[in-house]
Design an enzyme around this catalytic site. Structure first.
Site, PDB file in Angstrom:
ATOM      1  N   ASP A 204       0.839  -1.189   0.000  1.00 20.12           N
ATOM      2  CA  ASP A 204       0.000   0.000   0.000  1.00 20.12           C
ATOM      3  C   ASP A 204       0.875   1.241   0.000  1.00 20.12           C
ATOM      4  O   ASP A 204       1.860   1.321   0.740  1.00 20.12           O
ATOM      5  CB  ASP A 204      -0.910   0.008   1.231  1.00 20.12           C
ATOM      6  CG  ASP A 204      -2.066   0.981   1.097  1.00 20.12           C
ATOM      7  OD1 ASP A 204      -1.826   2.195   1.013  1.00 20.12           O
ATOM      8  OD2 ASP A 204      -3.223   0.521   1.084  1.00 20.12           O
ATOM      9  N   HIS A 206       0.300   3.969   1.304  1.00 13.12           N
ATOM     10  CA  HIS A 206       0.259   4.633   2.604  1.00 13.12           C
ATOM     11  C   HIS A 206       0.495   3.594   3.684  1.00 13.12           C
ATOM     12  O   HIS A 206      -0.410   2.866   4.066  1.00 13.12           O
ATOM     13  CB  HIS A 206      -1.079   5.331   2.845  1.00 13.12           C
ATOM     14  CG  HIS A 206      -1.023   6.344   3.954  1.00 13.12           C
ATOM     15  ND1 HIS A 206      -0.474   6.078   5.194  1.00 13.12           N
ATOM     16  CD2 HIS A 206      -1.442   7.638   4.006  1.00 13.12           C
ATOM     17  CE1 HIS A 206      -0.561   7.150   5.963  1.00 13.12           C
ATOM     18  NE2 HIS A 206      -1.140   8.111   5.260  1.00 13.12           N
ATOM     19  N   GLU A 314       2.398  17.100   1.268  1.00  7.22           N
ATOM     20  CA  GLU A 314       2.493  16.893   2.720  1.00  7.22           C
ATOM     21  C   GLU A 314       3.818  16.231   3.119  1.00  7.22           C
ATOM     22  O   GLU A 314       3.859  15.362   3.984  1.00  7.22           O
ATOM     23  CB  GLU A 314       1.314  16.033   3.198  1.00  7.22           C
ATOM     24  CG  GLU A 314      -0.043  16.605   2.854  1.00  7.22           C
ATOM     25  CD  GLU A 314      -1.210  15.788   3.365  1.00  7.22           C
ATOM     26  OE1 GLU A 314      -2.214  16.382   3.778  1.00  7.22           O
ATOM     27  OE2 GLU A 314      -1.113  14.546   3.351  1.00  7.22           O
ATOM     28  N   CYS A 407      -8.538  12.892   8.855  1.00  4.68           N
ATOM     29  CA  CYS A 407      -7.639  11.929   9.488  1.00  4.68           C
ATOM     30  C   CYS A 407      -7.161  12.395  10.856  1.00  4.68           C
ATOM     31  O   CYS A 407      -6.923  11.570  11.751  1.00  4.68           O
ATOM     32  CB  CYS A 407      -6.446  11.658   8.576  1.00  4.68           C
ATOM     33  SG  CYS A 407      -5.582  13.151   8.015  1.00  4.68           S
TER      34      CYS A 407
END
Length: 654
Positions: A204, A206, A314, A407
């Site tokens: 993944d 993330h 980010e 989040c």
């Protein structure tokens, strides 16, 4: 500060490592008063209870019903990872239930509100899970059942990781297996799909599932989960997702030299690697974690402990690229930093990791939630300029009720709800206090109980009094107290049994002796306010200083310093004055400094001037036209709780 009646110590916490590390968390911990008790009380009374309504209004719970086939309509939201907000809230609620004296064994109809909400939402999650264990509402509802086609952005395993962590928390806190059964089915599904020679050789984009799988292994003893976590960690950095640093795919972790890419993704991956090193004894992974932590702290960490230099993606910037007004410092990155550093503290026994945890908790993390627990910051800048125009949204410098990408709020909720588990640890020789908070911390030494209570008004006061409640009487043991990196001096006194003279090594003050219940140890840390400067390579703050007191970073806000902040200069030759202000911002200590409000030179229509021209006065030097002012600074964690306006941490120095 308020005190409360101690409750029964809570359950095992979010990290329960095997015997491979230097330290292990205490078996039970309870924060019963003082600063962190107050913040946790707001989280328990306001933050967590509002979760179900917010998740309902944002559409997260409706999406679960759609996936389960119990509702009709279009999916809510435009992000494929909204399920993770539900799971983080469930984890927070589970830790809160574990810390509560309220019974959770009764039937659903008889349960108090939070327990009933948890049961109801767990049932929604279970109903949405597919027969083979797969669960992601976005792909179940919108993608005609297609799975794992966008590992870079789909976050299917990221959501699985948060589900697993919520399930482990719920099982440890309540003994319930309803959510754990869902998590095990999903983990078994992942193990059947991912791996070399299996359907998908990939990971993944993330990270999150890695550390969750290790904790599931710790909870169930099923080795396959540990092996799968190791597979995912090792597959990062080999170009399987296009070779981007953003999703931790540019360089294998074992040879990476500095943190890079999306800050939260990097830190979650490192937390998983530290977990693996603790369970497997992998010296290469441990060395990589130590190297990357050290490089991150030395070159890419803001004074608040905040991480992330760029709004774009980010991510971390270059070494020493630490901007002020454009600092990203996502609240989730602060949470991830605490998770990574705590694992490293347990794995190595080194105090520096807990130093960073303290700095991050009091500053970069706590700023992310309002004092009333009802609004949040996604990003945490170190400066807001005079005349700033805020466009709102997730990257606003104004506190927000909820976010499109929500989040951060449930991440804050779950860390506050489990914070007691990050305070103290034990080893074969004694007990270590990492963070200073009023409470009771119970471990064991070779089967004998070790229980210490702490009383302190930290961070407002540097005095910490510890009382030995239970301990072995037939042999000596060591009480270790962390001396913070910021401390300029300390004193220690012992009342009762005689201990060997205190020794200080690598940030730990060690007291060895034969202790008796009732013995007291008093640590006094100097907390006078101080000025600090950054490394000279940090261009953004060259010629500036920041104000600190104890573990707290301070800032100027426009509401306390009328006339704007862009032209203020601090006089570093004058003393700093600390003043308790119980009526301000829930009770704080402010710091006052002498300074000036500069009169900028008149440059005409062009805002640049020739230093060899007729006006050679440096803008850094005060002149007779400058106005002397008293500058009032408040703790950074409390900024943006009154009304909008300018703010700055770094102040130009004359």
């Amino acid at each position: 500060m308020s005190q409360s009646k101690p409750t029964s110590p809570g359950p095992a916490g979010p990290v329960r490592p095997g015997p491979g590390g230097a330290l292990r968390p205490v078996a039970a911990a309870d924060i019963t008063g003082g600063f962190w008790h107050g913040r946790r009380e707001v989280n328990a009374r306001v933050g967590i209870p509002q979760g179900p309504d917010l998740l309902e209004s944002a559409g997260n719970l409706q999406n679960l019903r759609l996936a389960a086939g119990t509702a009709e309509g279009a999916i809510r939201g435009d992000l494929p990872f909204m399920d993770s907000d539900v799971y983080k809230w469930l984890e927070a609620a589970a830790w809160q239930l574990g810390a509560s004296a309220a019974p959770v064994e009764a039937g659903p109809a008889a349960k108090p509100g939070l327990a009933a909400d948890v049961d109801r939402i767990i049932a929604l999650v279970a109903d949405a899970q597919q027969p083979d264990g797969y669960l992601n509402t976005w792909f179940q509802v919108t993608a005609d059942g297609r799975r794992y086609e966008d590992l870079r952005w789909g976050h299917e395993l990221y959501c699985a990781g948060h589900l697993i962590q919520a399930a482990v928390a719920h099982h440890r806190a309540t003994g319930g297996k309803e959510l754990l059964d869902v998590a095990v089915r999903f983990a078994d599904h992942l193990d059947s799909v991912f791996g070399r020679g299996r359907q998908i050789d990939g990971f993944d984009g993330h990270p999150e599932v890695e550390t969750a799988l290790v904790e599931l292994y710790r909870e169930t003893g099923e080795r396959r989960y540990l092996d799968l976590a190791g597979y995912f960690v090792e597959r990062h950095g080999h170009g399987l997702l296009g070779g981007e640093a953003y999703c931790q795919d540019r360089t294998p972790l074992r040879v990476q030299e500095n943190v890079e890419g999306h800050a939260v993704r990097q830190l979650y991956l490192l937390a998983g690697a530290a977990d693996l090193a603790a369970e497997t004894g992998d010296a290469g992974l441990l060395a990589a974690c130590e190297r990357l932590w050290a490089a991150m702290v030395a070159t890419k960490t803001h004074i608040t402990g905040g991480l992330g230099a760029h709004h774009d993606e980010e991510d971390f910037g270059d070494p020493y690229e630490l901007p002020n007004e454009r600092a990203y410092c996502e609240t989730c990155a602060a949470v991830a930093s605490v998770h990574f550093s705590w694992r490293m503290a347990l794995l190595t026994g080194e105090a520096r990791y807990s130093d960073l945890i303290e700095r991050t908790l009091f500053n970069g993390f706590l700023a992310g939630v309002s004092l009333d627990g009802e609004s949040w910051l996604y990003v945490n800048p170190l400066q807001v300029r005079d005349g700033h125009t805020d466009t709102g949204g997730d990257q606003s410098s104004r506190r927000t009720r909820w976010f499109r990408c929500a989040c951060c709020p449930p991440n804050v909720m779950r860390l506050l709800a489990s914070l007691q588990h990050y305070i103290a640890s034990t080893d074969a020789g004694g007990l270590q206090i990492h963070q200073y908070a009023t409470g009771r911390y119970a471990g064991d030494m070779a089967g004998d109980p070790l229980v210490v209570s702490a009383h302190t008004d930290y961070p407002w006061s540097g005095t910490v009094r510890l009382t030995i409640e239970e301990c072995p009487l037939d042999r000596p043991w060591t009480l270790s107290l962390r001396i913070p990196q910021w401390s300029t001096g300390h004193r220690i006194s012992v009342t009762g049994s005689e201990a060997a003279p205190a020794t200080v090594e690598a940030g730990w003050l060690r007291l060895e002796g034969r202790w008796t219940p009732g013995d007291e140890v008093t640590l006094e840390l100097a907390t006078a306010p101080r000025l600090v400067a950054a490394h000279p390579r940090v261009d953004a703050v060259r010629g500036c200083v920041a104000v600190e007191r104890g573990p707290l970073v301070y800032c100027l806000e426009g509401v306390d310093n009328p006339g704007g902040l862009d032209d203020v200069v601090i006089d570093t030759t004058r003393p700093l004055l600390a003043e308790p202000r119980p009526e301000l911002l829930g009770g704080v200590v402010t710091v006052t400094a002498a300074g000036y409000r500069r009169t900028p030179p008149d440059c005409g229509w062009w805002p640049y001037r020739d230093l060899d021209g007729p006006d050679r006065t440096s803008a850094r030097h005060t002149t007779s036209q400058d106005l002397a002012v008293a500058l009032t600074a408040v703790p950074y964690y409390a900024w943006a709780n009154r009304h909008g306006g300018p703010m700055r941490v770094w102040i130009p120095a004359d």
